[in-house]
Design an enzyme around this catalytic site. Structure first.
Site, PDB file in Angstrom:
ATOM      1  N   GLU A 191       5.746  -2.740  45.979  1.00 16.81           N
ATOM      2  CA  GLU A 191       5.571  -3.865  46.916  1.00 16.81           C
ATOM      3  C   GLU A 191       5.362  -5.110  46.058  1.00 16.81           C
ATOM      4  OE1 GLU A 191       5.599  -4.070  50.250  1.00 16.81           O
ATOM      5  OE2 GLU A 191       5.800  -1.956  50.739  1.00 16.81           O
TER       6      GLU A 191
ATOM      7  N   CYS B  35       1.702 -12.629  49.759  1.00 20.51           N
ATOM      8  CA  CYS B  35       3.010 -12.237  49.222  1.00 20.51           C
ATOM      9  C   CYS B  35       4.164 -12.741  50.076  1.00 20.51           C
ATOM     10  CB  CYS B  35       3.090 -10.729  49.085  1.00 20.51           C
ATOM     11  SG  CYS B  35       2.709  -9.873  50.622  1.00 20.51           S
TER      12      CYS B  35
HETATM   13  P1  NAD Z   1      -0.578  -7.906  39.096  1.00 20.68           P
HETATM   14  O1  NAD Z   1       0.736  -7.244  38.968  1.00 20.68           O
HETATM   15  O2  NAD Z   1      -1.055  -8.769  37.985  1.00 20.68           O
HETATM   16  O3  NAD Z   1      -1.740  -6.824  39.332  1.00 20.68           O
HETATM   17  C1  NAD Z   1      -1.615  -5.805  40.284  1.00 20.68           C
HETATM   18  C2  NAD Z   1      -2.268  -4.554  39.754  1.00 20.68           C
HETATM   19  O4  NAD Z   1      -1.626  -4.145  38.556  1.00 20.68           O
HETATM   20  C3  NAD Z   1      -3.754  -4.712  39.426  1.00 20.68           C
HETATM   21  O5  NAD Z   1      -4.457  -3.610  39.936  1.00 20.68           O
HETATM   22  C4  NAD Z   1      -3.776  -4.751  37.924  1.00 20.68           C
HETATM   23  O6  NAD Z   1      -4.944  -4.187  37.367  1.00 20.68           O
HETATM   24  C5  NAD Z   1      -2.572  -3.939  37.517  1.00 20.68           C
HETATM   25  N1  NAD Z   1      -1.980  -4.398  36.260  1.00 20.68           N
HETATM   26  C6  NAD Z   1      -1.896  -5.681  35.821  1.00 20.68           C
HETATM   27  N2  NAD Z   1      -1.287  -5.722  34.616  1.00 20.68           N
HETATM   28  C7  NAD Z   1      -0.976  -4.449  34.299  1.00 20.68           C
HETATM   29  C8  NAD Z   1      -0.334  -3.833  33.171  1.00 20.68           C
HETATM   30  N3  NAD Z   1       0.098  -4.553  32.139  1.00 20.68           N
HETATM   31  N4  NAD Z   1      -0.171  -2.506  33.175  1.00 20.68           N
HETATM   32  C9  NAD Z   1      -0.620  -1.758  34.214  1.00 20.68           C
HETATM   33  N5  NAD Z   1      -1.244  -2.287  35.294  1.00 20.68           N
HETATM   34  C10 NAD Z   1      -1.425  -3.608  35.336  1.00 20.68           C
HETATM   35  O7  NAD Z   1      -0.456  -8.687  40.468  1.00 20.68           O
HETATM   36  P2  NAD Z   1      -1.511  -9.647  41.125  1.00 20.68           P
HETATM   37  O8  NAD Z   1      -1.577 -10.926  40.369  1.00 20.68           O
HETATM   38  O9  NAD Z   1      -2.767  -8.901  41.364  1.00 20.68           O
HETATM   39  O10 NAD Z   1      -0.846  -9.915  42.557  1.00 20.68           O
HETATM   40  C11 NAD Z   1      -0.007 -10.980  42.840  1.00 20.68           C
HETATM   41  C12 NAD Z   1       1.410 -10.514  43.039  1.00 20.68           C
HETATM   42  O11 NAD Z   1       1.431  -9.431  43.955  1.00 20.68           O
HETATM   43  C13 NAD Z   1       2.289 -11.573  43.669  1.00 20.68           C
HETATM   44  O12 NAD Z   1       3.550 -11.553  43.052  1.00 20.68           O
HETATM   45  C14 NAD Z   1       2.409 -11.149  45.118  1.00 20.68           C
HETATM   46  O13 NAD Z   1       3.562 -11.619  45.767  1.00 20.68           O
HETATM   47  C15 NAD Z   1       2.405  -9.670  44.968  1.00 20.68           C
HETATM   48  N6  NAD Z   1       1.974  -9.049  46.207  1.00 20.68           N
HETATM   49  C16 NAD Z   1       2.873  -8.313  46.907  1.00 20.68           C
HETATM   50  C17 NAD Z   1       2.507  -7.761  48.121  1.00 20.68           C
HETATM   51  C18 NAD Z   1       3.466  -6.950  48.935  1.00 20.68           C
HETATM   52  O14 NAD Z   1       3.011  -6.289  49.866  1.00 20.68           O
HETATM   53  N7  NAD Z   1       4.752  -6.948  48.642  1.00 20.68           N
HETATM   54  C19 NAD Z   1       1.205  -7.934  48.594  1.00 20.68           C
HETATM   55  C20 NAD Z   1       0.315  -8.671  47.830  1.00 20.68           C
HETATM   56  C21 NAD Z   1       0.698  -9.224  46.634  1.00 20.68           C
END
Ligand code: NAD
Length: 456
Positions: A211, A245
């Site tokens: 997602e 998102c």
């Molecule tokens: P992110 O990808 O930085 O983090 C999400 C998760 O991934 C966290 O739990 C984090 O600990 C983990 N993570 C981060 N870096 C990692 C790595 N290098 N290796 C493994 N795990 C890692 O995202 P964010 O900043 O928390 O969220 C924002 C993004 O999420 C935006 O792009 C938004 O559009 C998207 N989003 C999508 C939806 C959807 O339903 N499609 C919903 C909410 C947010």
């Protein structure tokens, strides 16, 4: 509840292999546990969302608590029916047989969440994983530590602790988790990290739902009621200060529509928040300094038609509209994830469609028009996770619609029954009989192979 990843997955796998989660009564008891968790922790949740996300009480209920409570009660109500094997119509060759699809739990699943809706993004898939009969590990975002701690400290009081686990931490901890073999991974977050998750899952051929995010365009034409359109679009920009998102990322419209829209947006922002929006406690804040700097920088150098004020002290960014934006500007190269709306002018809906189709596939496309013909042009002429006509964000509150991305906005979908299916392997089952009559028909596939048999 937290141990090391290897022990957690081993414990969960042993619990899954015991068969405990396959039972309807067990699943129901765990969902009731989730219901109790919500009831007993409502105030803790409001406080955690205030602490981590600066969400107002009203917004926390509207966008998170109500949504999760509804998801749990709808899942409880439908669980028995969803668990039933689906009977299929029979083609002639199988007329005496039984054809079914069984929803089979995957096993031990991992749910990794983002920070912007700490409850909805983590608990909704977690609830679906429970309902579908899996054991599950939940990894909330480290950017919302109060919510993450609340889950870790409280969920174990309401759930079977051999089956369900919360594992907290950032990149290092998530990387360590991903070294374990899961049977399904449900990830919500950024596109860049999504690729890492996909690669980690590939090592074990683990299926995934991604997602992700991206830029969700809005098209607005002059047949739409511009006051209603301005309210809905600006609400989408202001709720959680644009950190959604499926926030309406940028607006495409004619110059005539743009000028009227900007005036209507000014009126509605004043009506909602008064003159001093920074003092209004229902208006949120950007999650951290890094995101504040990023969004503030995107505004720099642009012609501001509304707002534009920022304050690094409390990471405040006013609802802001930018005009005369160029498609090559930095603000058009990344998901804004903040309360800033760039407007680009287009002469026709076809030009808007061409603009959208020249870019990565969005999670959502929004069309504001009273003309069914124009609406259909966008529905049929573009590709996106979903489309919402004459509103924004509301498509994801409607549980009968699948919610998910396509292309670079991700793949897989959930909500309502779709969530249950996402966390279940759809197993095709053919039950034949051993009757003489059936065996007579089967002679066709046994040797000797003759031309006569082929022509039967
Ligand atoms: P992110 O990808 O930085 O983090 C999400 C998760 O991934 C966290 O739990 C984090 O600990 C983990 N993570 C981060 N870096 C990692 C790595 N290098 N290796 C493994 N795990 C890692 O995202 P964010 O900043 O928390 O969220 C924002 C993004 O999420 C935006 O792009 C938004 O559009 C998207 N989003 C999508 C939806 C959807 O339903 N499609 C919903 C909410 C947010």
């Amino acid at each position: 509840m937290s141990k090391d990843p290897e022990t957690i997955v081993k414990t969960a796998r042993e619990a899954f292999n015991s068969g405990i989660t396959k039972d309807y009564g067990f699943r129901l008891s765990q969902l009731r546990g989730m219901q109790k968790f919500m009831e007993n922790n409502e105030e803790n949740i409001v406080q955690a969302l205030k602490q981590d996300n600066k969400k107002s009480r009203y917004e926390s209920y509207l966008m998170e608590i109500v949504h999760i409570k509804k998801a749990i009660s709808a899942t409880i109500k439908n669980l028995k029916q969803w668990m039933e094997p689906e009977k299929l119509p029979k083609p002639l060759l199988f007329i005496t047989d039984q054809l079914e699809i069984h929803s089979e739990p995957y096993g031990v699943v991992l749910v990794i969440g983002a920070w912007n809706y700490p409850l909805v993004i983590t608990l909704e898939p977690f609830i679906a994983a429970i309902a579908a009969g899996n054991c599950a590990v939940l990894k909330p975002s480290e950017l919302v530590p109060t919510c993450a701690r609340l889950f870790e400290e409280q969920l174990g009081k309401y759930l079977d602790t051999s089956c369900f686990h919360v594992y907290n931490g950032g990149v290092a901890e998530t990387t360590a988790l991903l070294e374990q073999r899961f049977d399904y991974i449900f990830y919500t977050g950024s596109r860049g990290v999504g690729k890492l998750i996909y690669a980690a899952a590939a090592k074990f051929l683990t299926p995934v739902t991604l997602e992700l995010g991206g830029k969700c365009p809005v098209y607005l034409d002059d047949s739409a009621d511009l006051e209603i359109a301005a309210s809905r679009i600006m609400w989408g920009k202001c709720i959680n200060v644009g950190q959604t998102c499926v926030e309406p990322d940028y607006l495409l419209c004619s110059q005539f529509v743009r000028d009227k829209f900007v005036q209507a947006a000014k009126n509605v922002i004043k009506k909602w928040y008064g003159k001093n929006i920074a003092q209004n406690d229902v208006y949120g804040r950007i999650i951290n300094d890094q995101h504040f700097q990023r969004v503030s920088k995107l505004i720099e150098g642009h012609k501001i038609a509304l707002g534009g004020k920022t304050n690094p002290q409390d990471r405040f960014i006013e609802p802001t509209i930018l005009i005369d934006v160029n498609p090559d500007d930095p603000i058009m190269q990344e998901e804004i994830f903040g309360p800033v709306l760039p407007i680009l002018t287009v002469a026709t809906p076809e030009e808007a469609i061409e603009f959208i189709n020249a870019r990565p596939k969005p999670l959502a496309i929004y069309v504001f028009s009273s003309s069914p013909m124009e609406q259909q042009k966008f529905i049929k002429g573009t590709s996106s996770g979903g489309v919402c006509v004459n509103d924004v964000i509301m498509q994801l509150t409607c549980e009968v619609l699948p919610f998910g991305g396509v292309g670079s906005s991700g793949f897989g979908a959930y909500h309502g029954h779709h969530s249950f299916k996402t966390f279940s392997h759809q197993k095709g089952v053919l039950i034949k009989n051993l009757s003489k009559l059936d065996e007579y028909v089967q002679q066709l596939r046994y040797p000797p192979y003759t031309l006569k048999k082929l022509n039967t």
